[in-house]
Design a protein around this motif. Structure first.
Motif, PDB file in Angstrom:
ATOM      1  N   VAL A 212      16.503   2.765 -20.551  1.00  0.00           N
ATOM      2  CA  VAL A 212      16.134   3.620 -21.575  1.00  0.00           C
ATOM      3  C   VAL A 212      17.233   4.295 -22.451  1.00  0.00           C
ATOM      4  O   VAL A 212      18.113   4.739 -21.811  1.00  0.00           O
ATOM      5  CB  VAL A 212      15.077   4.737 -21.322  1.00  0.00           C
ATOM      6  N   GLY A 213      17.507   3.907 -23.544  1.00  0.00           N
ATOM      7  CA  GLY A 213      18.489   4.202 -24.461  1.00  0.00           C
ATOM      8  C   GLY A 213      19.794   3.138 -24.370  1.00  0.00           C
ATOM      9  O   GLY A 213      20.778   3.515 -24.714  1.00  0.00           O
ATOM     10  N   GLY A 214      19.788   2.300 -23.682  1.00  0.00           N
ATOM     11  CA  GLY A 214      20.774   1.366 -23.499  1.00  0.00           C
ATOM     12  C   GLY A 214      20.647  -0.046 -23.461  1.00  0.00           C
ATOM     13  O   GLY A 214      19.252  -0.504 -23.596  1.00  0.00           O
ATOM     14  N   SER A 215      21.480  -0.767 -23.146  1.00  0.00           N
ATOM     15  CA  SER A 215      21.236  -2.317 -22.987  1.00  0.00           C
ATOM     16  C   SER A 215      21.362  -2.824 -21.570  1.00  0.00           C
ATOM     17  O   SER A 215      21.062  -4.104 -21.445  1.00  0.00           O
ATOM     18  CB  SER A 215      22.049  -2.969 -23.910  1.00  0.00           C
ATOM     19  N   GLU A 216      21.439  -2.100 -20.513  1.00  0.00           N
ATOM     20  CA  GLU A 216      21.615  -2.544 -19.276  1.00  0.00           C
ATOM     21  C   GLU A 216      20.352  -2.817 -18.779  1.00  0.00           C
ATOM     22  O   GLU A 216      19.164  -2.286 -19.174  1.00  0.00           O
ATOM     23  CB  GLU A 216      22.534  -1.164 -18.307  1.00  0.00           C
ATOM     24  N   THR A 217      20.595  -3.741 -17.722  1.00  0.00           N
ATOM     25  CA  THR A 217      19.265  -4.168 -16.812  1.00  0.00           C
ATOM     26  C   THR A 217      19.287  -4.080 -15.391  1.00  0.00           C
ATOM     27  O   THR A 217      20.423  -4.041 -14.846  1.00  0.00           O
ATOM     28  CB  THR A 217      18.933  -5.441 -17.491  1.00  0.00           C
ATOM     29  N   LEU A 218      18.241  -3.954 -14.762  1.00  0.00           N
ATOM     30  CA  LEU A 218      17.977  -3.977 -13.283  1.00  0.00           C
ATOM     31  C   LEU A 218      16.867  -5.224 -13.046  1.00  0.00           C
ATOM     32  O   LEU A 218      16.163  -5.352 -14.079  1.00  0.00           O
ATOM     33  CB  LEU A 218      17.628  -2.960 -12.592  1.00  0.00           C
ATOM     34  N   VAL A 219      17.153  -5.866 -11.640  1.00  0.00           N
ATOM     35  CA  VAL A 219      16.204  -6.720 -11.500  1.00  0.00           C
ATOM     36  C   VAL A 219      15.302  -6.496 -10.272  1.00  0.00           C
ATOM     37  O   VAL A 219      16.001  -6.128  -9.356  1.00  0.00           O
ATOM     38  CB  VAL A 219      16.963  -8.326 -11.269  1.00  0.00           C
ATOM     39  N   VAL A 220      14.183  -6.595 -10.380  1.00  0.00           N
ATOM     40  CA  VAL A 220      13.157  -6.328  -9.378  1.00  0.00           C
ATOM     41  C   VAL A 220      12.510  -7.513  -8.953  1.00  0.00           C
ATOM     42  O   VAL A 220      12.147  -8.355  -9.803  1.00  0.00           O
ATOM     43  CB  VAL A 220      11.887  -5.325  -9.729  1.00  0.00           C
ATOM     44  N   ARG A 221      12.735  -7.700  -7.532  1.00  0.00           N
ATOM     45  CA  ARG A 221      12.397  -9.425  -7.207  1.00  0.00           C
ATOM     46  C   ARG A 221      11.694  -8.900  -5.792  1.00  0.00           C
ATOM     47  O   ARG A 221      11.557  -7.947  -5.197  1.00  0.00           O
ATOM     48  CB  ARG A 221      13.403 -10.104  -7.012  1.00  0.00           C
ATOM     49  N   ASP A 222      11.209 -10.096  -5.293  1.00  0.00           N
ATOM     50  CA  ASP A 222      10.848 -10.209  -3.951  1.00  0.00           C
ATOM     51  C   ASP A 222       9.542  -9.386  -3.810  1.00  0.00           C
ATOM     52  O   ASP A 222       9.215  -8.684  -2.873  1.00  0.00           O
ATOM     53  CB  ASP A 222      11.511 -10.036  -2.985  1.00  0.00           C
ATOM     54  N   PHE A 223       8.564  -9.311  -4.892  1.00  0.00           N
ATOM     55  CA  PHE A 223       7.506  -8.656  -4.649  1.00  0.00           C
ATOM     56  C   PHE A 223       6.292  -8.811  -3.702  1.00  0.00           C
ATOM     57  O   PHE A 223       6.395  -9.960  -3.153  1.00  0.00           O
ATOM     58  CB  PHE A 223       6.522  -8.790  -6.255  1.00  0.00           C
ATOM     59  N   ARG A 224       5.944  -7.923  -2.954  1.00  0.00           N
ATOM     60  CA  ARG A 224       5.004  -8.127  -1.818  1.00  0.00           C
ATOM     61  C   ARG A 224       3.832  -7.189  -2.002  1.00  0.00           C
ATOM     62  O   ARG A 224       4.061  -5.855  -2.646  1.00  0.00           O
ATOM     63  CB  ARG A 224       5.500  -8.325  -0.421  1.00  0.00           C
ATOM     64  N   ALA A 225       2.793  -7.599  -1.522  1.00  0.00           N
ATOM     65  CA  ALA A 225       1.375  -6.636  -1.633  1.00  0.00           C
ATOM     66  C   ALA A 225       0.688  -6.455  -0.523  1.00  0.00           C
ATOM     67  O   ALA A 225       0.569  -7.677   0.270  1.00  0.00           O
ATOM     68  CB  ALA A 225       0.681  -7.022  -2.927  1.00  0.00           C
ATOM     69  N   SER A 226      -0.208  -5.598  -0.176  1.00  0.00           N
ATOM     70  CA  SER A 226      -1.121  -5.443   0.833  1.00  0.00           C
ATOM     71  C   SER A 226      -2.485  -4.920   0.372  1.00  0.00           C
ATOM     72  O   SER A 226      -2.139  -3.698  -0.157  1.00  0.00           O
ATOM     73  CB  SER A 226      -0.387  -4.446   2.011  1.00  0.00           C
ATOM     74  N   LEU A 227      -3.412  -5.310   0.385  1.00  0.00           N
ATOM     75  CA  LEU A 227      -4.684  -4.766  -0.281  1.00  0.00           C
ATOM     76  C   LEU A 227      -5.472  -4.303   1.179  1.00  0.00           C
ATOM     77  O   LEU A 227      -5.873  -5.079   2.023  1.00  0.00           O
ATOM     78  CB  LEU A 227      -5.554  -5.946  -0.882  1.00  0.00           C
ATOM     79  N   GLN A 228      -5.858  -3.286   1.099  1.00  0.00           N
ATOM     80  CA  GLN A 228      -6.618  -2.646   2.109  1.00  0.00           C
ATOM     81  C   GLN A 228      -7.793  -2.107   1.654  1.00  0.00           C
ATOM     82  O   GLN A 228      -8.045  -0.953   1.242  1.00  0.00           O
ATOM     83  CB  GLN A 228      -5.548  -1.273   2.688  1.00  0.00           C
ATOM     84  N   PRO A 229      -8.982  -2.911   1.877  1.00  0.00           N
ATOM     85  CA  PRO A 229     -10.293  -2.362   1.504  1.00  0.00           C
ATOM     86  C   PRO A 229     -10.716  -1.315   2.310  1.00  0.00           C
ATOM     87  O   PRO A 229     -10.529  -1.046   3.339  1.00  0.00           O
ATOM     88  CB  PRO A 229     -11.127  -3.738   2.022  1.00  0.00           C
ATOM     89  N   SER A 230     -11.413  -0.612   1.535  1.00  0.00           N
ATOM     90  CA  SER A 230     -12.258   0.661   2.411  1.00  0.00           C
ATOM     91  C   SER A 230     -13.914   0.355   2.404  1.00  0.00           C
ATOM     92  O   SER A 230     -14.590   0.728   1.301  1.00  0.00           O
ATOM     93  CB  SER A 230     -12.122   1.817   1.371  1.00  0.00           C
ATOM     94  N   CYS A 231     -14.220  -0.262   3.248  1.00  0.00           N
ATOM     95  CA  CYS A 231     -15.391  -0.840   3.437  1.00  0.00           C
ATOM     96  C   CYS A 231     -16.477  -0.124   4.604  1.00  0.00           C
ATOM     97  O   CYS A 231     -15.903   0.205   5.497  1.00  0.00           O
ATOM     98  CB  CYS A 231     -15.291  -2.321   3.982  1.00  0.00           C
ATOM     99  N   LEU A 232     -17.535   0.181   4.054  1.00  0.00           N
ATOM    100  CA  LEU A 232     -18.290   0.929   5.021  1.00  0.00           C
ATOM    101  C   LEU A 232     -19.049   0.100   5.909  1.00  0.00           C
ATOM    102  O   LEU A 232     -19.204   0.259   7.005  1.00  0.00           O
ATOM    103  CB  LEU A 232     -19.446   1.621   4.146  1.00  0.00           C
ATOM    104  N   THR A 233     -19.459  -1.042   5.317  1.00  0.00           N
ATOM    105  CA  THR A 233     -19.881  -2.245   6.249  1.00  0.00           C
ATOM    106  C   THR A 233     -19.237  -3.768   5.466  1.00  0.00           C
ATOM    107  O   THR A 233     -18.963  -3.481   4.661  1.00  0.00           O
ATOM    108  CB  THR A 233     -21.296  -2.277   6.196  1.00  0.00           C
ATOM    109  N   ALA A 234     -19.178  -4.601   6.586  1.00  0.00           N
ATOM    110  CA  ALA A 234     -18.712  -5.927   5.991  1.00  0.00           C
ATOM    111  C   ALA A 234     -19.363  -6.453   4.787  1.00  0.00           C
ATOM    112  O   ALA A 234     -20.549  -6.422   4.777  1.00  0.00           O
ATOM    113  CB  ALA A 234     -18.911  -6.925   7.165  1.00  0.00           C
ATOM    114  N   GLY A 235     -18.672  -6.808   3.701  1.00  0.00           N
ATOM    115  CA  GLY A 235     -19.166  -7.270   2.422  1.00  0.00           C
ATOM    116  C   GLY A 235     -19.675  -6.111   1.743  1.00  0.00           C
ATOM    117  O   GLY A 235     -19.828  -6.439   0.379  1.00  0.00           O
ATOM    118  N   GLN A 236     -19.315  -5.014   2.035  1.00  0.00           N
ATOM    119  CA  GLN A 236     -19.836  -3.995   1.026  1.00  0.00           C
ATOM    120  C   GLN A 236     -18.553  -3.135   0.563  1.00  0.00           C
ATOM    121  O   GLN A 236     -18.767  -1.730   0.534  1.00  0.00           O
ATOM    122  CB  GLN A 236     -20.762  -2.699   1.896  1.00  0.00           C
ATOM    123  N   CYS A 237     -17.696  -3.617   0.180  1.00  0.00           N
ATOM    124  CA  CYS A 237     -16.268  -2.898  -0.260  1.00  0.00           C
ATOM    125  C   CYS A 237     -16.590  -2.430  -1.875  1.00  0.00           C
ATOM    126  O   CYS A 237     -16.850  -3.294  -2.707  1.00  0.00           O
ATOM    127  CB  CYS A 237     -15.205  -3.764  -0.256  1.00  0.00           C
TER     128      CYS A 237
END
Length: 70
Positions: A12-37
């Motif tokens: 912000v306010g400059g021309s320098e950059t950073l690189v973010v790589r190797d994204f990873r994700a984990s989805l943790q459903p909050s289910c009351l019963t199977a298929g009812q997320c």
């Protein structure tokens, strides 16, 4: 879950950059019963590539996360 392979952040306010790589994700459903997320928690992590003489400051950028179904 679809994530970018890499994203560039700009100082912000400059021309320098950073690189973010190797994204990873984990989805943790909050289910009351199977298929009812109704809610889920999506955790997203990545690696930040910082140069040796990287100027300090606020860096900003965006990335898209696509979740097909859970």
């Amino acid at each position: 879950i679809s994530l970018h392979s890499a994203v560039t952040l700009s100082r912000v306010g400059g021309s320098e950059t950073l690189v973010v790589r190797d994204f990873r994700a984990s989805l943790q459903p909050s289910c009351l019963t199977a298929g009812q997320c109704a809610n889920a928690v999506l955790l997203v992590g990545a690696s930040l590539q910082v140069a040796a003489e990287q100027p300090g400051g606020s860096y900003a950028g965006t990335f898209t996360v696509t979740v097909n179904q859970f």
